[in-house]
Motif scaffolding. Structure first.
Motif, short mmCIF file in Angstrom:
data_model
loop_
_atom_site.label_atom_id
_atom_site.label_comp_id
_atom_site.label_asym_id
_atom_site.label_seq_id
_atom_site.Cartn_x
_atom_site.Cartn_y
_atom_site.Cartn_z
N THR A 123 0.84 -1.22 0.00
CA THR A 123 0.00 0.00 0.00
C THR A 123 0.87 1.26 0.00
N ALA A 124 2.01 1.22 0.70
CA ALA A 124 2.90 2.39 0.71
C ALA A 124 3.47 2.63 -0.69
N ALA A 125 3.85 1.55 -1.38
CA ALA A 125 4.42 1.71 -2.73
C ALA A 125 3.37 2.25 -3.70
N ASN A 126 2.13 1.79 -3.54
CA ASN A 126 1.05 2.30 -4.40
C ASN A 126 0.85 3.80 -4.18
N ARG A 127 0.88 4.22 -2.92
CA ARG A 127 0.69 5.65 -2.61
C ARG A 127 1.86 6.46 -3.18
N ALA A 128 3.07 5.92 -3.05
CA ALA A 128 4.25 6.61 -3.58
C ALA A 128 4.14 6.74 -5.10
N GLY A 129 3.60 5.72 -5.75
CA GLY A 129 3.43 5.77 -7.20
C GLY A 129 2.50 6.89 -7.63
N LYS A 130 1.48 7.11 -6.84
CA LYS A 130 0.54 8.21 -7.15
C LYS A 130 1.25 9.56 -7.00
N ILE A 131 2.10 9.67 -5.99
CA ILE A 131 2.87 10.91 -5.79
C ILE A 131 3.79 11.15 -6.99
N ILE A 132 4.42 10.08 -7.47
CA ILE A 132 5.33 10.20 -8.63
C ILE A 132 4.57 10.70 -9.86
N ARG A 133 3.37 10.18 -10.06
CA ARG A 133 2.56 10.63 -11.21
C ARG A 133 2.11 12.08 -11.01
N ASP A 134 1.76 12.44 -9.77
CA ASP A 134 1.30 13.82 -9.51
C ASP A 134 2.43 14.83 -9.74
N VAL A 135 3.64 14.51 -9.30
CA VAL A 135 4.77 15.45 -9.52
C VAL A 135 4.96 15.65 -11.01
N MET A 136 4.92 14.56 -11.78
CA MET A 136 5.11 14.68 -13.24
C MET A 136 4.00 15.53 -13.85
N SER A 137 2.76 15.29 -13.44
CA SER A 137 1.68 16.02 -14.12
C SER A 137 1.64 17.48 -13.68
N GLN A 138 2.19 17.78 -12.50
CA GLN A 138 2.26 19.20 -12.10
C GLN A 138 3.38 19.93 -12.83
N GLY A 139 4.33 19.16 -13.38
CA GLY A 139 5.28 19.75 -14.34
C GLY A 139 6.56 20.30 -13.77
N ASP A 140 6.71 20.45 -12.44
CA ASP A 140 7.97 20.97 -11.90
C ASP A 140 8.71 19.85 -11.20
N LEU A 141 9.73 19.30 -11.85
CA LEU A 141 10.40 18.11 -11.31
C LEU A 141 11.39 18.43 -10.20
N GLY A 142 11.78 19.69 -10.06
CA GLY A 142 12.70 20.08 -8.96
C GLY A 142 13.98 19.25 -8.95
N ILE A 143 14.66 19.21 -10.10
CA ILE A 143 15.83 18.33 -10.25
C ILE A 143 17.05 18.86 -9.48
N VAL A 144 17.69 17.98 -8.72
CA VAL A 144 18.94 18.29 -8.02
C VAL A 144 19.97 17.27 -8.50
N GLU A 145 21.21 17.73 -8.74
CA GLU A 145 22.26 16.80 -9.16
C GLU A 145 23.01 16.31 -7.93
N LYS A 146 22.85 15.03 -7.58
CA LYS A 146 23.52 14.49 -6.38
C LYS A 146 24.99 14.21 -6.67
N GLY A 147 25.27 13.87 -7.93
CA GLY A 147 26.64 13.53 -8.34
C GLY A 147 26.66 13.45 -9.84
N LYS A 148 27.76 12.92 -10.36
CA LYS A 148 27.89 12.80 -11.81
C LYS A 148 26.86 11.80 -12.33
N ASN A 149 26.04 12.25 -13.28
CA ASN A 149 25.04 11.34 -13.87
C ASN A 149 24.13 10.73 -12.80
#
Ligand SMILES: Nc1ncnc2c1ncn2[C@@H]1O[C@H](COP(=O)(O)O)[C@@H](OP(=O)(O)O)[C@H]1O
Ligand SMILES: [Mg+2]
Ligand SMILES: [Mg+2]
Ligand SMILES: [Mg+2]
Length: 308
Positions: free
Chosen positions: A17-43
């Protein structure tokens, strides 16, 4: 009945159930359009979806299992989590299954939960959405025992927003669910490997194994799913780039259905709480029915020597 199910079974049931909820969050971030990308390291990118999905999973599981060690890819933060991100119900089907004797009396202390809130981040940022998975692995002692892989964009080209996605699970000694286990075609060798983290050693290993076909796709979870569903014979990644949270859940499901996963020397990874996170020996996964030893034997020594 449900309340008294053994800890390992309750953890898998709540991880679904936690993974399913996280999946919905992943889809919501994408559809809201601002991915807020941070570079943790090379590639090595992190997005708002990685961060939010991890907060959802870690908060949801630690509310229910406060004494179990949870190790997630994205570290921890103390910010408040929206209340609708916290899910504390469990998959009822898992709670009904018989638990193997050896996992009946496992205590909180014996368990580590390995969380990759979004596997295939590079592909997520490039719109290759079906490569993305949420991975929750449950280790008992040093072994990967239970695994949940949620694929939030499964069928996204044809499904509506309410029936998109699927969740696959496996428990050693119990079985697998959420998909149809298949063997890859005989008389052919199809190898899957990284799409975005290749190196000279990664390519040298592939060359030596002479595959009929190479599937270059994103995500450790996605690649192991190709083995589980008979689309590839082996996952070969001669690089130290993967971490324990990439392999714990996929390994548990693959092994539960008769496949194997090791480093390039044939050693199993330990998933205990004090283990290093980096999979320094690379990753070799083989589908059910494949000769894991054949791949080990045919990997060039020069490649193996690049890996600890
Ligand atoms: N050289 C590298 N540096 C950082 N992460 C790497 C890496 N090689 C592999 N990985 C991680 O291993 C996972 C699978 O990689 P790949 O898709 O290339 O096969 C990805 O997980 P994440 O997307 O969760 O970070 C990826 O980031
Ligand atoms: Mg990452
Ligand atoms: Mg990953
Ligand atoms: Mg990740």
């Amino acid at each position: 009945m449900a309340q008294s199910a053994p800890l390992v079974m309750r953890l898998v049931a709540s991880s679904i159930t936690a993974a399913n909820r996280a999946g919905k969050i992943i889809r919501d971030v994408m559809s809201q359009g601002d991915l807020g990308i941070v570079e943790k390291g090379k590639n090595d990118l992190q997005t708002e979806a990685d961060r939010s999905a991890q907060r959802c999973i870690v908060t949801s599981l630690s509310r229910q299992f406060p004494s179990v060690t949870i190790i997630g890819e994205e570290g921890t933060s103390n910010c408040e989590v929206p209340s609708d991100w916290v899910v504390t119900d469990s998959d009822p089907q898992i709670l009904q299954l018989a638990c193997p004797d050896e996992y009946q009396n496992i205590q909180d202390d014996d368990i580590v939960v390995w969380v990759d809130p979004l596997d295939g981040t590079s592909e997520y940022t490039q719109g290759l959405l079906d490569h993305v998975t949420v991975l929750i692995g449950i280790a008992v002692g040093d072994r990967a025992v239970g695994g949940v892989i949620h694929q939030p964009y499964y069928n996204y080209k044809t499904a509506g927003p309410d029936d998109m996605g699927r969740t696959l699970w496996g428990i050693r000694g119990v079985g697998v669910g959420g998909f149809e286990p298949q063997s890859p075609p005989q008389g052919k060798r199809i190898i899957t490997t990284t799409r975005s983290h290749s190196t000279a050693a990664v390519q040298a290993a592939l060359d030596a194994l002479q595959p009929d076909e190479i599937l270059r796709v994103g995500g450790a979870g996605h690649k192991v799913m190709l083995l589980m569903e008979g689309k590839a014979h082996a996952y070969v990644f001669a690089s130290a780039g993967c971490k324990r949270w990439d392999t714990c859940a996929p390994e548990a499901i693959l092994v539960a259905m008769g496949g194997q996963l090791s480093d390039m020397h044939g050693n199993s990874y330990s998933y205990s709480r004090d283990t290093p996170h980096q999979n320094t020996g690379g990753v070799l996964g083989t589908a059910k029915g494949e000769d894991h030893a054949w791949y080990l034997k045919n990997l060039p020594d020069a490649v193996r020597q690049t890996l600890l």
